[in-house]
Scaffold this motif. Structure first.
Motif: not given
Length: 641
Positions: A388-396
């Motif tokens: 979830a944190e990765r998606l929020t940061a715009g990461k795969p």
């Protein structure tokens, strides 16, 4: 151990790894028929081999795994994650059974007792194996475990033999090697004698230990002294049973040489003695030249020495080549570990390995696995963010970890990089301040590079919680220590929000070293030539006192001056004339080291310290001079630091 069993052990390990590799590919490509056939054949061959040695539980468990893969091949069932986990569990258990056969000549009865649970897991009727089931636990182990709680996996009671020092054993060093130490108590085994009867060379100690490490990992440390140690696997909670990769030790990451490694090591020792004998010819040439009409004889001896130099070097290089193995032997267990950690932490991760065909000395490959294991766990636990944190940061959503090896002449770089959250320098400085490792004034002056260096301080950890993966006070300092022992270096680079790169630079093999033999305090020591920038002669009036220290000026550059006698705790020989100074490079800073004299330069093989001398600060190893005298080789960087 007979020849047939030797061959079985070598082939069994290769087949186990091949089958696990196939299964990991099948998890991503369930319709890959070629990989499914390959895994089935490997398990089938393993099952047939066990029949030669009457290993009924092993045969039965492998037969059940073969049946499961056979049903998948026939289309009767699909290969899902649970099925892969169950078959991999059988293969890893079988691999540990093979370890028992190699070290003891028989499989631990407790391990054999796990076969039934593994077969039930293959049928979907069980979820975990209780390693303690076949035997009632010792009362002392349960009482010891009660002091810590549910985190301990292993209890150990170690009573060293009274004469253990004369056998080359160091009880404190062995206990210090136990990973994930949770509790240590030391007491006397028998009442202490009167002071005048005390013998410092007899051990009267007893150690009791609790560790969170897997049973096999602790057992491997004490495998040569089973009569002096009692190791008990403690009952563990459901969460601990899910622990990934059950205790790979340094010895587990190798074993592909078809020739007994001890024979190669013996051959290497003989080559070292040949080079030592060759070095003695220089003194023979000097003696011959001093004889009347001995100049021609001296030239002949010098010519023969050059020939031996060439042949000895070529022979040494050839022997080293026989010890070269691919780095894939250190990497082969990492994909399985990453897969298990990924599922356990809920962090989808793709591991990409590149350059694992690069070859290095077998010892380096063996010793490399443990630092990589620690770095990989750090990357998974601290570096990679939750999905979830990765998606929020715009990461795969799927994180990426890359392990890349590049050969660079006589050295190689092993780089581990991730695309995680990176390291926050502010958090590192705050943690260092909280732990009292640096002052507030010093922390304010630290550059980003110097801040990252704080992570290598003993006991440093930014983990908020203590887990069985990290945060137990065993940090990057252990990685740096292990790599330095191999003659390598570790550097860390990170960008907040983008990821972290850890670069290990290592020699590919242990080549002959050029040493400068120096004298100090009436003793002689070897200094690696690679550490010495130059040697200078220095007048006493050129030395400037700076408070309690000394310095001199070398080409308009102020250089601190230390005395090797002070560093070694020896008496300094007074000199009325000039000082002989070795100029060394210490982390980009020139430092002068005063010695009593420089004797000669030699090319020889440096051997690491063993036994009671192992770990002696400031010492890199030993070598033998042509006269037969043992020469201590200094670790200048550690002495100066």
């Amino acid at each position: 151990m007979d020849e047939l069993l030797d061959q079985f052990i070598v082939e069994a390990r290769e087949l186990v790894q091949a089958a696990i590799d196939d299964l990991l590919v099948l998890e991503a490509e369930p319709d890959n028929a070629a990989r499914l056939d390959s895994a089935f054949r490997a398990v089938h061959t393993l099952k047939g081999s066990t029949g030669l040695f009457d290993l009924v539980p092993l045969h039965s468990a492998l037969h059940a795994a073969e049946d499961n893969l056979g049903r998948v091949r026939s289309g009767a069932t699909r290969l899902d994650a649970r099925e892969i986990d169950a078959v991999c569990a059988v293969l890893e258990w079988f691999d540990r059974c093979v370890d028992d056969l190699e070290t003891r000549g028989m499989v631990d009865p407790r391990r054999l007792g796990q076969a039934g649970a593994l077969e039930e897991a293959l049928r979907g009727e069980a979820e975990a194996i209780d390693e303690t089931a076949p035997h009632a636990l010792a009362e002392w182990a349960l009482q010891l475990a009660a002091q810590i709680g549910g985190h301990a996996a292993v209890a150990l009671r170690y009573r060293p033999h009274p004469e253990c020092f004369f056998s080359g054993d160091d009880p404190l060093e062995l206990v210090a090697r136990i990973p994930q130490l949770l509790h240590l108590s030391i007491q006397n085994r028998d009442p202490w004698p009167a002071p005048d009867l005390f013998d410092p060379f007899r051990s009267n100690l007893e150690f009791e230990v609790l560790s969170a490490a897997p049973f096999a990992e602790v057992e491997a440390i004490f495998r040569l002294m089973p009569d002096q140690v009692e190791i008990v696997a403690l009952p563990r909670g459901r969460e601990q049973q899910a622990e990934p990769v059950a205790g790979e030790s340094r010895a587990d990451s190798t074993r592909s040489l078809r020739v007994d490694p001890a024979r190669i090591d013996q051959l290497l020792d003989l080559v070292g003695e040949l080079i030592t004998a060759k070095n003695s010819m220089a003194s023979l040439a000097a003696m011959a030249s001093a004889l009347p009409n001995g100049l021609e004889l001296a030239r002949s001896i010098a010519g023969a020495q050059k020939d031996l130099d060439r042949l000895g070097g070529a022979l040494y290089g050839s022997v080293l080549q026989t010890r070269m193995v691919p780095l894939s032997q250190a990497f082969q267990r990492l994909p399985r570990m990453v897969r298990d950690l990924s599922r356990r932490l809920g962090k989808p991760v793709h591991l990409h390995i590149e350059g694992d065909t690069v070859e290095a000395d077998k010892t380096i490959v063996d010793e490399l696995f443990e630092p990589l294991l620690h770095l990989m766990r750090n990357a998974m636990d601290h570096g990679i963010e939750p999905q979830a944190e990765r998606l929020t940061a715009g990461k795969p959503a799927i994180a990426r970890i890359e392990l890349v090896v590049v050969s660079e002449g006589d050295t190689m770089s092993v780089e581990l990089r991730d695309d995680g959250r990176g390291i926050d320098p502010a958090l590192v400085r705050a943690t260092a301040l909280r732990k009292g490792l640096v002052s507030a004034e010093h922390a304010a002056t630290l550059s980003e590079r110097d801040t990252l260096e704080l992570l290598f301080m003993p006991g440093f950890s930014t983990a908020a919680d203590v887990t069985d993966l990290s945060g137990r006070g065993v940090g990057l300092d252990a990685v740096r220590t292990d790599i330095a022992r191999l003659g390598g270096t570790v550097s860390l680079h990170s960008r907040l929000g983008e990821g972290t790169r850890t670069i290990l630079r290592l020699p590919i093999s242990f080549a002959m070293a050029q040493l400068l033999v120096v004298s100090v305090g009436g003793e002689r020591y070897g200094v690696p030539m690679q550490d010495v920038v130059e040697t200078v002669r220095l007048r006493h009036d050129a030395i400037t006192p700076i408070r309690s220290n000394r310095a001199f000026v070398l080409r308009n550059r102020t250089v601190p001056l230390l005395a090797l006698s002070d560093l070694l705790g020896l008496a300094e020989v007074a000199s009325d004339g000039e000082l002989t100074v070795l100029v060394v490079d210490f982390d980009g800073q020139l430092v002068g080291i005063a010695v009593d004299g420089v004797n000669e330069r030699i090319e020889t093989i440096t051997r690491p310290l063993n036994g009671l001398l192992r770990g002696m600060p400031g010492m890199a190893g030993t070598t033998v001079l042509g006269s037969g005298q043992v020469l201590l080789v200094l670790d200048v960087t550690e002495l100066v630091g």
